[in-house]
Design a protein around this motif. Sequence first.
Motif, PDB file in Angstrom:
ATOM      1  N   GLU A  52      43.953 -35.745  14.533  1.00 50.73           N
ATOM      2  CA  GLU A  52      43.946 -36.224  13.149  1.00 50.73           C
ATOM      3  C   GLU A  52      44.045 -37.747  13.047  1.00 50.73           C
ATOM      4  O   GLU A  52      43.368 -38.349  12.217  1.00 50.73           O
ATOM      5  N   ASP A  53      44.875 -38.385  13.876  1.00 46.28           N
ATOM      6  CA  ASP A  53      45.022 -39.844  13.769  1.00 46.28           C
ATOM      7  C   ASP A  53      43.728 -40.569  14.156  1.00 46.28           C
ATOM      8  O   ASP A  53      43.353 -41.555  13.538  1.00 46.28           O
ATOM      9  N   GLN A  54      43.027 -40.063  15.146  1.00 48.25           N
ATOM     10  CA  GLN A  54      41.762 -40.673  15.547  1.00 48.25           C
ATOM     11  C   GLN A  54      40.703 -40.472  14.457  1.00 48.25           C
ATOM     12  O   GLN A  54      39.946 -41.393  14.149  1.00 48.25           O
ATOM     13  N   LEU A  55      40.671 -39.276  13.858  1.00 52.15           N
ATOM     14  CA  LEU A  55      39.753 -39.027  12.741  1.00 52.15           C
ATOM     15  C   LEU A  55      40.058 -39.942  11.564  1.00 52.15           C
ATOM     16  O   LEU A  55      39.152 -40.483  10.935  1.00 52.15           O
ATOM     17  N   SER A  56      41.336 -40.118  11.293  1.00 52.39           N
ATOM     18  CA  SER A  56      41.757 -40.980  10.190  1.00 52.39           C
ATOM     19  C   SER A  56      41.293 -42.423  10.410  1.00 52.39           C
ATOM     20  O   SER A  56      40.787 -43.074   9.491  1.00 52.39           O
ATOM     21  N   VAL A  62      34.645 -46.228   8.878  1.00 57.72           N
ATOM     22  CA  VAL A  62      33.386 -45.868   8.227  1.00 57.72           C
ATOM     23  C   VAL A  62      33.406 -46.335   6.776  1.00 57.72           C
ATOM     24  O   VAL A  62      32.437 -46.924   6.286  1.00 57.72           O
ATOM     25  N   ALA A  63      34.505 -46.098   6.083  1.00 58.75           N
ATOM     26  CA  ALA A  63      34.615 -46.522   4.683  1.00 58.75           C
ATOM     27  C   ALA A  63      34.414 -48.040   4.560  1.00 58.75           C
ATOM     28  O   ALA A  63      33.714 -48.503   3.656  1.00 58.75           O
ATOM     29  N   GLU A  64      34.993 -48.797   5.477  1.00 60.40           N
ATOM     30  CA  GLU A  64      34.824 -50.261   5.466  1.00 60.40           C
ATOM     31  C   GLU A  64      33.359 -50.637   5.641  1.00 60.40           C
ATOM     32  O   GLU A  64      32.844 -51.512   4.948  1.00 60.40           O
ATOM     33  N   ALA A 111      31.702 -47.806  14.026  1.00 57.98           N
ATOM     34  CA  ALA A 111      33.006 -47.459  13.447  1.00 57.98           C
ATOM     35  C   ALA A 111      33.693 -46.389  14.297  1.00 57.98           C
ATOM     36  O   ALA A 111      34.901 -46.473  14.558  1.00 57.98           O
ATOM     37  N   CYS A 112      32.932 -45.404  14.745  1.00 53.40           N
ATOM     38  CA  CYS A 112      33.504 -44.330  15.574  1.00 53.40           C
ATOM     39  C   CYS A 112      33.914 -44.862  16.945  1.00 53.40           C
ATOM     40  O   CYS A 112      34.966 -44.475  17.479  1.00 53.40           O
ATOM     41  N   GLY A 113      33.117 -45.745  17.510  1.00 53.16           N
ATOM     42  CA  GLY A 113      33.473 -46.370  18.785  1.00 53.16           C
ATOM     43  C   GLY A 113      34.749 -47.179  18.668  1.00 53.16           C
ATOM     44  O   GLY A 113      35.620 -47.125  19.546  1.00 53.16           O
ATOM     45  N   LYS A 114      34.898 -47.898  17.569  1.00 49.41           N
ATOM     46  CA  LYS A 114      36.099 -48.692  17.324  1.00 49.41           C
ATOM     47  C   LYS A 114      37.344 -47.797  17.220  1.00 49.41           C
ATOM     48  O   LYS A 114      38.435 -48.196  17.608  1.00 49.41           O
ATOM     49  N   ALA A 115      37.152 -46.560  16.749  1.00 46.29           N
ATOM     50  CA  ALA A 115      38.261 -45.601  16.635  1.00 46.29           C
ATOM     51  C   ALA A 115      38.536 -44.897  17.962  1.00 46.29           C
ATOM     52  O   ALA A 115      39.443 -44.071  18.048  1.00 46.29           O
TER      53      ALA A 115
END
Length: 179
Positions: A52-56, A62-64, A111-115
């Motif tokens: 959940e924390d990684q998804l968050s 992504v929103a940014e 964005a996903c890579g950054k997470a």
Amino acid sequence: MNRQHYFFALALPPESKKQLHQQFLNLHLPFARLVHEQDLHLTLAFLGGAEEDQLSRACGYVAERLEGFGTFSLAVQSFGCFGRVDSPRIFWAGVKDSPRLMSLQQSVQEACGKAGFQLEARPFRPHITLARKWRGEEPFQLPAASPMMEFAAEKVVLYRTHLDRTPKYEEAQAFAIIT
């Protein structure tokens, strides 16, 4: 680790899903599994299982990235397949080349890579999966007809997969592509 899989995708408007699904049904092709009308989407980044924390974090990034991106139009204009030409594994509808779509996909990937997600390295081939596993008695032949429709790219969705349900994709979070 969470056993559900997640992915970010460009959502299709309901009327576009209905139209594309009907265009596929009109072809009368014998595939083993048809994608449910409500499950039609254009994948931008497949995440797999995630905490959940990684998804968050990914959702925040992504929103940014979507702030000020702006809506745009896409044209669905071709059919194609993945797998063997005579017995395809996946049958899909392709979209016309779009620099805006490529930019959107790259932004979501970054964005996903950054997470912290490790994403597929394959080149992005924008498509909407319509069916899986050819089951025809004759070798597959790509239909002469082409899908024809346009839709507005207005929303990116984080989908959660439920393999035991129909439809199997659940909207976990949605992000408007804001002008």
